[in-house]
Design an enzyme around this catalytic site. Structure first.
Site, mmCIF file in Angstrom:
data_model
loop_
_atom_site.group_PDB
_atom_site.id
_atom_site.type_symbol
_atom_site.label_atom_id
_atom_site.label_comp_id
_atom_site.label_asym_id
_atom_site.label_seq_id
_atom_site.Cartn_x
_atom_site.Cartn_y
_atom_site.Cartn_z
ATOM 1 N N ARG A 60 69.221 68.341 -48.939
ATOM 2 C CA ARG A 60 69.201 69.382 -47.757
ATOM 3 C C ARG A 60 67.885 69.459 -47.251
ATOM 4 N NH1 ARG A 60 68.678 75.337 -51.175
ATOM 5 N NH2 ARG A 60 66.762 74.785 -52.371
ATOM 6 N N CYS A 117 63.624 66.877 -38.821
ATOM 7 C CA CYS A 117 62.308 66.647 -38.416
ATOM 8 C C CYS A 117 62.238 68.172 -37.920
ATOM 9 C CB CYS A 117 62.321 65.565 -37.477
ATOM 10 S SG CYS A 117 61.013 65.727 -36.213
ATOM 11 N N GLU A 125 64.165 79.181 -46.268
ATOM 12 C CA GLU A 125 63.021 78.867 -46.860
ATOM 13 C C GLU A 125 62.441 77.645 -46.040
ATOM 14 O OE1 GLU A 125 63.645 78.398 -51.197
ATOM 15 O OE2 GLU A 125 63.325 80.376 -51.480
ATOM 16 N N GLU A 139 65.758 87.008 -52.616
ATOM 17 C CA GLU A 139 66.270 86.060 -53.700
ATOM 18 C C GLU A 139 65.434 86.260 -55.032
ATOM 19 O OE1 GLU A 139 66.634 81.853 -52.977
ATOM 20 O OE2 GLU A 139 67.541 82.072 -51.042
ATOM 21 N N TRP A 173 65.285 74.445 -61.855
ATOM 22 C CA TRP A 173 64.334 73.506 -61.128
ATOM 23 C C TRP A 173 62.993 73.220 -61.817
ATOM 24 C CZ3 TRP A 173 60.604 76.874 -59.601
ATOM 25 C CH2 TRP A 173 61.327 78.106 -59.233
ATOM 26 N N GLU A 180 72.833 72.969 -58.309
ATOM 27 C CA GLU A 180 72.373 74.239 -58.894
ATOM 28 C C GLU A 180 73.336 74.959 -59.824
ATOM 29 O OE1 GLU A 180 69.154 75.492 -55.738
ATOM 30 O OE2 GLU A 180 70.998 76.096 -55.412
ATOM 31 N N LYS A 181 74.181 74.254 -60.474
ATOM 32 C CA LYS A 181 75.203 74.718 -61.395
ATOM 33 C C LYS A 181 74.543 75.376 -62.408
ATOM 34 C CE LYS A 181 76.477 70.149 -62.882
ATOM 35 N NZ LYS A 181 75.655 69.546 -61.996
ATOM 36 N N HIS A 209 71.717 76.922 -62.468
ATOM 37 C CA HIS A 209 70.927 78.132 -62.104
ATOM 38 C C HIS A 209 71.737 79.521 -62.231
ATOM 39 C CE1 HIS A 209 68.810 80.906 -59.445
ATOM 40 N NE2 HIS A 209 67.956 79.937 -59.224
HETATM 41 C C1 GLA Z 1 65.623 78.870 -53.245
HETATM 42 C C2 GLA Z 1 66.828 78.697 -52.354
HETATM 43 C C3 GLA Z 1 68.277 78.660 -52.744
HETATM 44 C C4 GLA Z 1 68.199 78.439 -53.947
HETATM 45 C C5 GLA Z 1 67.393 78.896 -54.914
HETATM 46 C C6 GLA Z 1 67.202 78.634 -56.454
HETATM 47 O O1 GLA Z 1 64.997 80.148 -53.511
HETATM 48 O O2 GLA Z 1 66.604 79.644 -50.954
HETATM 49 O O3 GLA Z 1 69.237 78.176 -51.668
HETATM 50 O O4 GLA Z 1 67.989 76.749 -54.033
HETATM 51 O O5 GLA Z 1 65.894 78.431 -54.430
HETATM 52 O O6 GLA Z 1 66.127 78.889 -57.081
#
Ligand code: GLA
Length: 684
Positions: free
Chosen positions: A121, A125, A160, A316, A324, A364-365, A367
């Site tokens: 993702r 640029c 982010e 978040e 991660w 992210e499964k 997470h």
């Molecule tokens: C970031 C992203 C989310 C996700 C979380 C996982 O904060 O914004 O999309 O990837 O990390 O911790």
């Protein structure tokens, strides 16, 4: 006269009527039956705010200009029907495969010339006109489509920015960098002067010769590196403001935000903040780290400082583990609640998570989610629900602010410059140095703001400069005036060394603060890795030191009084390691090493005493944090027990226990291990 900027954040506050609670909602990953269950569970958990459609570009625009909002129309209608507000994304965080295939030139290029492929993702640029154009068109389409939708409460632009790709070194970025430099310097001689290009034969005769600091045989020019970091943050900010402007044209009253990641170096939050209606932060403290809550506390104070003290959104956090880190710890019972209330205690008006329902597939499964793979009958979901119930009990927290008397001076220019290469010691890292000062202040129980050196300093009694290497003459003069007028200063080594272009302030370090500190440093002698530096007290009134590490230097006194000395063996015993100096009506302290934590705490306590700063709630047990949020005619005291022991706390005056629905008046609070108390002033 200019009319004041509209306070759009107030519109969200009015809508929510209290604190926000929810998370990233990704319904596109689920079938209709699961989505129906989601809405029911959200209502049961007290969810009133979701981050929606953050990664939905590929679904909503499956081919160029072929927008398909059908799926999200149903989702938005369902949210509205269930009383849930959308922090609706402009969906531009991850370009869809067709766009990268049609326009491979949007892909980012690394310093060594490698191209980053789609498949993850954030593969764009920041300077790409194609990406920017497609992103703005999508933002416009989304805004035009949902402008009157009852679920729309706030816009979530991008996601982010810069966490994966903060800098791009392609030719498009190079041209954009040259434009940025031309605006900044006007003529090439000004740039040559700022970048010290007579060193190593780097003198330019035209802007067209300049490139980003691509991989080079040895250290690229440091001022060029610094400007490239500034430019790269600005390039991303332009992506944000282009979308924001499109949104404002269509929905002028809807607040616009984007979520920053705590502790992220590439994006200058302080420079972005004035462009935003409200600030938002994603925070992932590591439960494996014993003092994770202190690092988190620092990041909340940085964000609130950037927001000029205004409330912010915790957009978040993890319900339990992330996926991660090398080893991903879950949050033990009560920890998620404690850390959520901590964000509120430090100024957040919303507590949200990544993500509502734990994904079945994708990267992210593993997470955690508010609804785990194991379903709603789980510990994590039970704690989520309980927190949602509790947060609704204290709506008067929303919109309130902290008032603190200590400010750590912090800015991204310094962060970037301090960590450039070819320095006396690579061991001097910005956030570590800030934490070396933040931790004893936090443990002393005082409220801390973290502010840019150009901020209004008048609310503060004590300023702290932790290895603030880059300090412009203008900012140094503000700090000097603050001390002369009676303020306290605590500054550590490697402060005030270079100007805004990374050129040394001449005449002995730290030249622009020499008079304030009453000293001059002639030479740095950093310590080897793991080496300790012996210290001794100057006299019986000085703190009894254990040792220093990381740094020592040759301090020559020019009015300051030594409190600690370096004590050999290679050093003469008369070289000061910590000093104090009266400057005008104020007191300025200097620390020429990294003292052990006990000694640092003693020095901090002295600085607090000089400045007349007290704890938010004096006499608290170690590990219990207290903050006070003030409204117009009420305040709320939050107590957070970060320890594994029970603690009893007596209050100086009766307060209402807001987490008990009956709101009884209390003078005494029992805090369970990881416990929380939320206490309103009488009348709340
Ligand atoms: C970031 C992203 C989310 C996700 C979380 C996982 O904060 O914004 O999309 O990837 O990390 O911790």
């Amino acid at each position: 006269m200019n009319s004041p900027a509209p306070d759009r954040a107030r519109n969200l506050r009015a809508r929510l009527g209290g604190l926000g609670f929810g998370g990233d909602y990704n319904p596109e990953q689920w079938d209709a039956a699961t989505r129906a269950e989601d809405l029911h569970l959200m209502n049961e958990a007290g969810v009133n705010l979701v981050n929606l459609a953050v990664f939905a570009w590929a679904r909503v625009e499956p081919a160029r200009d072929a927008y398909d909002f059908g799926f999200f129309d149903t989702v938005m209608d369902d949210l509205a029907a269930h009383g849930i507000t959308a922090n609706l994304a402009t969906m531009t965080a991850s370009p869809p495969p067709w766009l990268a295939a049609e326009h491979p030139e949007i892909l980012p290029v690394t310093a060594s010339g490698g191209v980053l492929s789609p498949g993850g993702r954030q593969h764009f640029c920041p300077s790409s006109p194609v990406f920017r154009d497609r992103a703005v068109r999508l933002a416009e389409a989304v805004a035009a489509h949902y402008r009157d939708h009852p679920a729309l409460g706030v816009w979530h632009v991008g996601n982010e920015y810069g966490i994966h790709v903060a800098e791009c070194f392609c030719d498009t970025s190079a041209a954009d960098f040259r434009r940025w430099l031309t605006d900044r310097y006007g003529d090439i001689d000004a740039l040559n002067d700022a970048w010290s290009t007579d060193f190593w034969s780097q003198r330019y005769t035209g802007f067209d010769q300049i490139a980003p600091p691509r991989a080079a045989p040895t250290y690229p020019n440091p001022s060029q590196q610094l400007d490239f970091k500034r430019f790269s943050s600005d390039a991303l900010r332009t992506c944000f403001t282009l979308e924001r402007d499109a949104l404002r044209r269509i929905t002028p009253d809807v607040p616009v935000t984007t979520n920053f990641l705590a502790g992220h170096k590439s994006v200058d939050v302080q420079r972005w903040a004035p462009e935003m209606d409200l600030l938002a932060l994603d925070s992932y403290p590591d439960p494996h780290e014993e003092s994770a809550h202190i690092g988190a506390a620092l990041s909340y104070d940085v964000l609130r400082g950037a927001a000029d003290g205004r409330p912010w959104l915790l957009t978040e956090q993890a319900p339990s583990a992330v996926n991660w880190r090398d080893r991903n710890a879950g949050k033990s019972p009560g920890r998620m609640r404690l850390w959520s209330w901590q964000a509120v205690a430090q100024g957040a008006d919303a507590v949200m998570y990544f993500q509502w329902r734990q994904s079945r597939g994708g990267a992210e499964k593993f997470h955690s989610g508010m609804v785990p793979h194991a379903g709603a009958e789980t510990r994590v979901h039970a704690e989520v629900r309980e927190l949602g119930r509790e947060l609704a009990l204290a709506p008067e927290l929303a919109g309130t602010r902290l008032r603190n008397e200590v400010a750590i001076v912090f800015d991204w220019d310094n962060w970037w410059a301090l960590e450039l290469d070819s320095h006396p010691s690579n061991g001097v890292q910005c956030l570590d140095r800030v934490l070396d000062h933040y931790t004893p202040l936090f443990e002393a129980g005082v409220g801390i703001d973290v502010v840019h050196p150009s901020a209004d300093l008048s609310p503060y009694k004590l300023l702290v400069l932790p290895s603030h290497y880059l300090l412009s003459a203008e900012h140094a003069a503000r700090i000097a005036a603050f001390v002369a007028a009676g303020g306290g200063l605590l500054a550590s080594f490697f402060t005030g060394i270079v100007d805004e272009h990374d050129r040394v302030h001449m005449g002995g370090y730290p030249a622009p603060l020499g008079d304030v500190l009453g000293l001059r440093v002639e030479e740095f002698w950093p310590a080897a890795e793991g080496e300790t530096v012996a210290l001794r007290a100057a006299d019986a009134n000085s703190p009894a030191p254990a040792a220093g590490s990381l740094w020592r230097e040759d301090v020559k006194l020019a009015g300051a009084r030594p409190e600690l000395f370096f004590a050999g063996p290679d050093w003469d015993d008369d070289r000061p390691a910590a000093t104090v100096h009266t400057h005008g009506a104020g007191t300025a302290r200097y620390v020429a090493t990294r003292p052990d934590p006990g000694t640092m705490r003693a020095l901090v306590d002295r600085a607090l005493a000089d400045a007349g700063v007290g704890a938010v709630l004096p006499g608290l047990p170690a590990g219990v944090q207290a903050t006070l949020r003030h409204g117009a005619d009420h305040d709320v005291l939050v107590l957070l027990n970060h320890t594994e022991e029970k603690h009893e706390v007596s209050l100086p005056a009766g307060r209402l226990d807001l987490l008990d629905v009956r709101r009884p008046a209390v003078r005494h609070v029992t805090l369970a291990p990881r416990g929380v108390a939320v206490l309103g002033s009488a009348g709340t």
